[in-house]
Design an enzyme around this catalytic site. Sequence first.
Site, PDB file in Angstrom:
ATOM      1  N   LEU A  97     -40.021  19.697  -3.501  1.00 12.97           N
ATOM      2  CA  LEU A  97     -39.452  18.560  -3.023  1.00 12.97           C
ATOM      3  C   LEU A  97     -40.111  17.892  -1.845  1.00 12.97           C
ATOM      4  CD1 LEU A  97     -35.674  19.747  -3.090  1.00 12.97           C
ATOM      5  CD2 LEU A  97     -36.635  17.998  -4.507  1.00 12.97           C
ATOM      6  N   ASP A  98     -40.217  16.563  -1.902  1.00 10.63           N
ATOM      7  CA  ASP A  98     -41.154  15.906  -0.726  1.00 10.63           C
ATOM      8  C   ASP A  98     -40.167  15.798   0.424  1.00 10.63           C
ATOM      9  OD1 ASP A  98     -39.560  13.634  -1.317  1.00 10.63           O
ATOM     10  OD2 ASP A  98     -41.089  12.794  -2.362  1.00 10.63           O
ATOM     11  N   VAL A  99     -40.804  15.341   1.596  1.00  8.94           N
ATOM     12  CA  VAL A  99     -39.999  15.263   2.933  1.00  8.94           C
ATOM     13  C   VAL A  99     -38.870  14.603   2.634  1.00  8.94           C
ATOM     14  CG1 VAL A  99     -40.262  14.668   5.026  1.00  8.94           C
ATOM     15  CG2 VAL A  99     -42.103  15.781   4.098  1.00  8.94           C
ATOM     16  N   SER A 101     -36.676  13.878   0.326  1.00  6.62           N
ATOM     17  CA  SER A 101     -35.778  14.468  -0.693  1.00  6.62           C
ATOM     18  C   SER A 101     -35.034  15.693  -0.438  1.00  6.62           C
ATOM     19  CB  SER A 101     -36.606  14.869  -2.127  1.00  6.62           C
ATOM     20  OG  SER A 101     -37.346  13.661  -2.471  1.00  6.62           O
TER      21      SER A 101
END
Length: 313
Positions: A97-99, A101
């Site tokens: 998961l990116d920052v 999200s």
Amino acid sequence: MGSLERSGLHGLFAVYKPPGLHWKHLRDTVEFKLLKGLNSKKQYTPKEHIRFLLAPKEGSERGELTLIAKNVPALSEHSLVRGPKYTSMKVGVGHLLDVKSSGVLVLGVGRGNKLLTDIYNAHLTKDYTVRGLLGKATDDFSDEGRLIEKTTYDHVTPEKLSRILAVIQGSHQKAMVMYSNLDLKTQEAYEMAVKGLIRPMDKSPMLITGIRCLKFAPPEFLLEIQCMHETQQLLRRVVHEIGLELKSSAVCTQVRRTRDGVFTLEDALLRTQWNIHNIQTSIQKAAPRVEAELEKSQTIALDHPDPVGQSVS
């Protein structure tokens, strides 16, 4: 480094990643808390050995010394000399998961790192709730990006949005069949389609298996998306493209993963629950579901027919 064999820390578990936190920092935090929990457990009593020590001779008035045998702890086994028993461990991370999200993030520890690879190769679907905002477009499709344009959205209706979502889902379902290398004229492929077991056995572009609107309150709308092989940035792009199809524009304000394979929000441990006891319990509870899903995926792979209707070995 101490052994994990007796710790019960072998398997997969899920945590809840809040927005704004990088997955590497989350992983390091979980690893630190696990090591702290392992090293705080009661240690074995240090072994003792016999040493001859000088002591005052009994009955002597002139302070004469003599050697007496005493049991003393072996200092080499003392925790202050030896240091912490557990100094490192490998905590693996599943689908990232990116920052920006949030949501379900699956981690593996011990032999669970091998299971992460098995889960990846099973090509399981994931669920997201994606929040959009009509009326503007940015350079990165998020509400934090550089503003490119503003548009009107008064003409957008729930019916128009639903029609566009149906078109998106239909086109992706056709792509799903193509990337699964199935010949739908075969009996095997038909039975798999009836059971909903069609899935690509190799890497493919993002595939949306389901998409619907949960809430429409202009300018905001909330989507539920089931997909595979996605990134969160690709999901933001979907929101942008939906805005264009609506003859307007839209940015994504939130991406939240609610399910990753067999793990749901109910399984995800909150930050206050990141400790060895909760993680051990979570691993034990998830193990039967993980095993069952991997067995099913293996069966699908073995029975997966090629384009001429023969099984792939």
